[in-house]
Structure formats: C-alpha cells, structure tokens
Design a protein around this motif. Structure first.
Motif, mmCIF file in Angstrom:
data_model
loop_
_atom_site.group_PDB
_atom_site.id
_atom_site.type_symbol
_atom_site.label_atom_id
_atom_site.label_comp_id
_atom_site.label_asym_id
_atom_site.label_seq_id
_atom_site.Cartn_x
_atom_site.Cartn_y
_atom_site.Cartn_z
ATOM 1 N N ARG A 8 25.994 30.878 -81.852
ATOM 2 C CA ARG A 8 27.130 31.647 -82.352
ATOM 3 C C ARG A 8 27.867 32.292 -81.184
ATOM 4 N N ARG B 82 28.874 19.609 -81.967
ATOM 5 C CA ARG B 82 28.086 19.247 -83.149
ATOM 6 C C ARG B 82 28.571 17.926 -83.738
ATOM 7 N N SER C 42 24.990 24.793 -81.715
ATOM 8 C CA SER C 42 24.317 25.606 -82.736
ATOM 9 C C SER C 42 24.435 27.111 -82.495
ATOM 10 N N CYS D 81 21.827 17.772 -86.791
ATOM 11 C CA CYS D 81 22.946 18.184 -85.936
ATOM 12 C C CYS D 81 23.402 19.616 -86.195
ATOM 13 N N GLY D 82 22.721 20.321 -87.093
ATOM 14 C CA GLY D 82 23.006 21.734 -87.285
ATOM 15 C C GLY D 82 24.050 22.067 -88.333
ATOM 16 N N TYR D 83 24.402 21.101 -89.190
ATOM 17 C CA TYR D 83 25.312 21.395 -90.294
ATOM 18 C C TYR D 83 24.544 22.061 -91.435
#
Length: 271
Positions: free
Chosen positions: A176, A211, A174, A234-236
C-alpha cells in the motif's frame, strides 16, 4: 509453408543487468494477418525491428505510427499492433535506472509516449544494422551487450525512490502506498510527487501495473491454472477484480485475450 514461431531470451551482460532486465528475440511467420495488443508493463520497452517496421495501428495518445526502433516509457494504456502475419525483432525491457544510464533522462521524460530509439540513444542506427546482419540470437544479443555497454553513463536515482520502487513494483504490486511512505520516512504526498516526477506514473498506478504484468506473464504460459488461482496469486481480491483491471489495462477480459491472442510468445521467465 506452415506457421513459424522462433525466438530466444537472455539476460544481458552482468554490468548491464541493473539497467536491462532481459532481451527477448522473436520471429513469427506464416500467421494470418491481424492485430495484437501491446500490454502495459512496469518496464520501459525498447524494440529493434528486423526486416520490417513495427506498425502501431492505434494508441491512445499517438494514433497510428510505425517504427524501425522504438523506445517507450511506462504506460497504463495498451496499444494495438498490426501485422501481416509476420513479426521479427528483439524486445528489451529496461528498468527505470536504465533510462538514466542509457538515455540520460528519467523515465518520466518519455512518459507514456513512444519515440524512435534514435531520439534517446545515438547508437540506434548501428544497433539495427549490426543486429540485422546476424542470424543467430546469441550473436545478436552479444551486439546489444557491446553497444549498450558503450552507451552506459554514470547516473543514479535517489536511493529512497529506488527503495519505494522496489517495495511497490518489484514486490508484485501488493504494498500500500501509505505503508511504503511510512517505511521510507516520507509523507504520502511527498512520495506521490517525487515518485511521479521520476517514473512518470504515480505509485498507486505503478503497483497496479505491476500486478497486471504478473498476471499477464502467467497467462502467457502454455498451460495455466484456473483464473481464480491466478487472481489470488497476483494479489487481486478475486477473479472479478482481476477481470476489471484487465479490461482497463488490456481492453478486454483475460479469458478473451487468452482465446484471441495469436502472437503471445511464450518463454520461460526465469532467465
């Protein structure tokens, strides 16, 4: 005889745990012959096949090939595994630190290639012989503990790279890349160069693979929540984003994989 699905999972001995995440034993028999997909993962993969070789029907870089024992680096590409309705063996999931400690090379030395385990671990033949001679999963895992414990060498990854890996991969993909670079005190370019040189994959792709792997593990469970919920967990951005990533990493949408995969061996991930 009906279909047989048997297996076991165990964590390795304590001193091996920084280097090997898990042992997954599997035995599947009596299924219809076919193919299944070997999925990308943020772990290095080692497979010790029992009774017959692992048949790779197709891979983006190596085409078709077969292995009694296999070691592979971190890849963003799926491979197609052919089977005659039966598979029997143990899969080991190694951390990047495990590549240096057990194989004596950084993960990038394997890259996206599959090689015979004997090319990086001299004890591979002993491992196959002794594992195949046992019929009990715990005794087989004990053999792995003993052999890998003997193979360990003192080696370490730059602690700053280890922290970058933790932030980008172990936290589920997740973070950056720019944020991680600032947190560890490196420029973005320096992070990308050093990270790729050590792990064989860039930081952005490593986070994407992490991910994807998280969503794959959820989809392997017997009962799953709606796909939109998995995507959010899952952070999509949304379910469509997850589906696009699945088509790239698995060659198909998650709903199709869930419907067609027969050898998705389901076990509790909490080991």
């Amino acid at each position: 005889m009906g279909c047989v699905s048997d297996g076991a999972r165990r964590r390795p001995a304590g001193r091996l745990r920084p280097y090997v995440s898990s042992y997954d034993g599997y035995r599947l028999a009596g299924f219809e012959p076919g193919e299944h997909v070997g999925m990308p993962s943020p772990a290095l993969t080692v497979i010790v096949s029992i009774e017959s070789k692992l048949e790779i029907a197709d891979s983006p870089r190596q085409g078709s090939c077969a292995f009694e024992t296999l070691a592979s680096g971190i890849s963003a590409e799926p491979v197609t595994i052919a089977h005659d309705g039966n598979q029997h063996g143990i899969q080991l999931s190694l951390t990047p630190a495990g590549s240096r400690a057990l194989f004596g090379v950084p993960t990038s030395a394997l890259g996206e290639w599959m090689v015979d385990l004997s090319e990086v671990l001299p004890q591979a033949a002993e491992m196959v012989e002794r594992v195949s001679a046992e019929s009990d999963w715990d005794r087989r895992f004990d053999v792995l503990d003993e052999i890998l414990g003997r193979a360990l060498v003192a080696s370490a990854i730059d602690p700053t790279l280890t922290e970058a890996w933790r932030l980008l991969v172990e936290n589920g993909g997740s973070a950056r890349v720019g944020d991680v670079a600032r947190e560890i005190g490196w420029s973005r370019r320096h992070l990308i160069n050093r990270f790729t040189a050590e792990f064989g994959v860039g930081p952005k792709d490593a986070a994407r693979i992490a991910r994807f792997d998280a969503s794959h593990r959820l989809l392997r469970r017997e009962t799953i929540p709606p796909l939109a919920d998995i995507a959010a967990q899952c952070g999509y951005y949304d379910q469509a984003h997850m589906a696009r990533e699945w088509r790239e990493f698995a060659g198909m949408a998650p709903s199709r994989w869930r419907r067609e995969e027969k050898f998705a061996f389901v076990q509790d991930d909490d080991v």
